[in-house]
Design a protein around this motif. Sequence first.
Motif, PDB file in Angstrom:
ATOM      1  N   LEU A   1      -5.668   5.396  -0.190  1.00 40.65           N
ATOM      2  CA  LEU A   1      -6.048   4.134   0.144  1.00 40.65           C
ATOM      3  C   LEU A   1      -7.399   4.197   0.818  1.00 40.65           C
ATOM      4  O   LEU A   1      -7.758   5.471   1.351  1.00 40.65           O
ATOM      5  CB  LEU A   1      -5.296   3.348   1.036  1.00 40.65           C
ATOM      6  CG  LEU A   1      -4.931   3.836   2.185  1.00 40.65           C
ATOM      7  CD1 LEU A   1      -5.847   3.487   3.471  1.00 40.65           C
ATOM      8  CD2 LEU A   1      -3.323   3.297   2.767  1.00 40.65           C
ATOM      9  N   SER A   2      -8.300   3.213   0.693  1.00 38.44           N
ATOM     10  CA  SER A   2      -9.547   3.366   1.529  1.00 38.44           C
ATOM     11  C   SER A   2      -9.474   2.445   2.623  1.00 38.44           C
ATOM     12  O   SER A   2      -8.618   1.542   2.646  1.00 38.44           O
ATOM     13  CB  SER A   2     -10.543   2.567   0.356  1.00 38.44           C
ATOM     14  OG  SER A   2     -11.805   2.267   1.237  1.00 38.44           O
TER      15      SER A   2
ATOM     16  N   LEU B   1       0.753  -0.996   0.030  1.00 37.74           N
ATOM     17  CA  LEU B   1       0.075  -0.022   0.004  1.00 37.74           C
ATOM     18  C   LEU B   1       0.785   1.223  -0.092  1.00 37.74           C
ATOM     19  O   LEU B   1       0.310   2.405  -0.088  1.00 37.74           O
ATOM     20  CB  LEU B   1      -0.953  -0.022   1.479  1.00 37.74           C
ATOM     21  CG  LEU B   1      -1.947  -1.048   1.304  1.00 37.74           C
ATOM     22  CD1 LEU B   1      -2.768  -0.978   2.478  1.00 37.74           C
ATOM     23  CD2 LEU B   1      -3.057  -1.014  -0.098  1.00 37.74           C
TER      24      LEU B   1
ATOM     25  N   GLU C   1      -5.105  -6.277   7.787  1.00 36.62           N
ATOM     26  CA  GLU C   1      -3.757  -5.699   8.117  1.00 36.62           C
ATOM     27  C   GLU C   1      -3.631  -5.613   9.410  1.00 36.62           C
ATOM     28  O   GLU C   1      -4.379  -5.388  10.181  1.00 36.62           O
ATOM     29  CB  GLU C   1      -3.617  -4.501   7.343  1.00 36.62           C
ATOM     30  CG  GLU C   1      -3.778  -4.428   5.821  1.00 36.62           C
ATOM     31  CD  GLU C   1      -2.487  -4.998   5.212  1.00 36.62           C
ATOM     32  OE1 GLU C   1      -1.439  -5.398   5.779  1.00 36.62           O
ATOM     33  OE2 GLU C   1      -2.802  -5.464   3.854  1.00 36.62           O
TER      34      GLU C   1
ATOM     35  N   HIS D   1     -11.152   0.357   3.552  1.00 41.33           N
ATOM     36  CA  HIS D   1     -11.715  -1.160   3.356  1.00 41.33           C
ATOM     37  C   HIS D   1     -10.231  -1.956   2.875  1.00 41.33           C
ATOM     38  O   HIS D   1     -10.267  -3.070   3.035  1.00 41.33           O
ATOM     39  CB  HIS D   1     -12.552  -1.377   2.133  1.00 41.33           C
ATOM     40  CG  HIS D   1     -13.913  -0.865   2.325  1.00 41.33           C
ATOM     41  ND1 HIS D   1     -14.804  -1.490   3.006  1.00 41.33           N
ATOM     42  CD2 HIS D   1     -14.497   0.660   2.345  1.00 41.33           C
ATOM     43  CE1 HIS D   1     -15.928  -0.831   3.143  1.00 41.33           C
ATOM     44  NE2 HIS D   1     -15.606   0.280   2.740  1.00 41.33           N
ATOM     45  N   GLN D   2      -9.301  -1.350   2.153  1.00 45.48           N
ATOM     46  CA  GLN D   2      -7.924  -1.925   1.949  1.00 45.48           C
ATOM     47  C   GLN D   2      -7.219  -2.376   3.213  1.00 45.48           C
ATOM     48  O   GLN D   2      -6.204  -3.176   3.104  1.00 45.48           O
ATOM     49  CB  GLN D   2      -7.248  -1.040   1.315  1.00 45.48           C
ATOM     50  CG  GLN D   2      -7.762  -0.766  -0.236  1.00 45.48           C
ATOM     51  CD  GLN D   2      -7.068   0.262  -1.254  1.00 45.48           C
ATOM     52  OE1 GLN D   2      -7.369   1.329  -1.059  1.00 45.48           O
ATOM     53  NE2 GLN D   2      -5.987  -0.512  -1.829  1.00 45.48           N
TER      54      GLN D   2
END
Length: 301
Positions: free
Chosen positions: A183-184, A177, A191, A186-187
């Motif tokens: 970035l969202s 990333l 993680e 949701h990503q």
Amino acid sequence: MAESDLSLPEIRTFNAVVLAGNFTRAAQRLSVSQPAVTAQMRKLESRFEGPLLERVGNGLRLTELGQRLYRLTAQFSELDQSVQALITPGEGARLEEIRIATASPLVFMPLIARFAQAYPDVALNLHTATTDECHQVLANREVDIGLFPMHWEDRRLSRLAYRDHDLIAIVPLNHPLAGLSSLSLHQLEGESLIFSRRYSYTQQLLDSLVQQAGLALNSTILIDSRTDICEAVAHDLGIGFAFRGDIPAEGRYAVVPIQEASAAVTEHVVWLKGRSDLPEVRCFVDLTMQVLGESQASCFR
């Protein structure tokens, strides 16, 4: 005067002790002897059922009763200073100390440094804390100026918008990333994440965005300090979060904007309206307006 009535010397002495932190410095502040300060404090405390101060190391700390009294007597101290400024303008405008609380030291350090350069003889007492803690000590008159993102209304306070910045993710350089322009949230599912303490404004905003997105992001790593969060990210412990201006610009981690955090957060210079005429407040606010004016002028050059 009734025996329970407080005298002006007692109030002045009590306020001086609170601000100075011990009897010796309070005596210097008042230009009297230390035994005189001790005598006034003994007389004052004899009027109450419990102690107003307690010893902590080499200094003093207010008891709960002392805190309640100071919230009342601090208003007299401000009135006293304002009256003195009217009687002797040259003397009344003289600054000795300014007390500042900030939740964003990196954002405001250039402004603080500018103030120190403009007033080199003024003692600077800087307290770093969360946004809510800064608001509390400012409201309690424990500091003169607050530097934090004031995202709610409080009719007791005045504020100046100082800088906008956005919520970002702090990503290890070797993470997939790290190369994204944004970035969202949701990503980030699945993680390894690093959260800050729950009562920090950064974490409160992040939790709100996560809830609005219908996600359940969790973390097993909780770190209070932004500097330590950056260090943890640099050592590949996970992805952290901060406002852009609150972390140093280094090459050991990537900074990626969060799409859901579309609205920028505004940092403010904040003070109590009732203290606007005090020299320490007036001088800092005037300097801030000068700095903001210079910044706006440079945009049109």
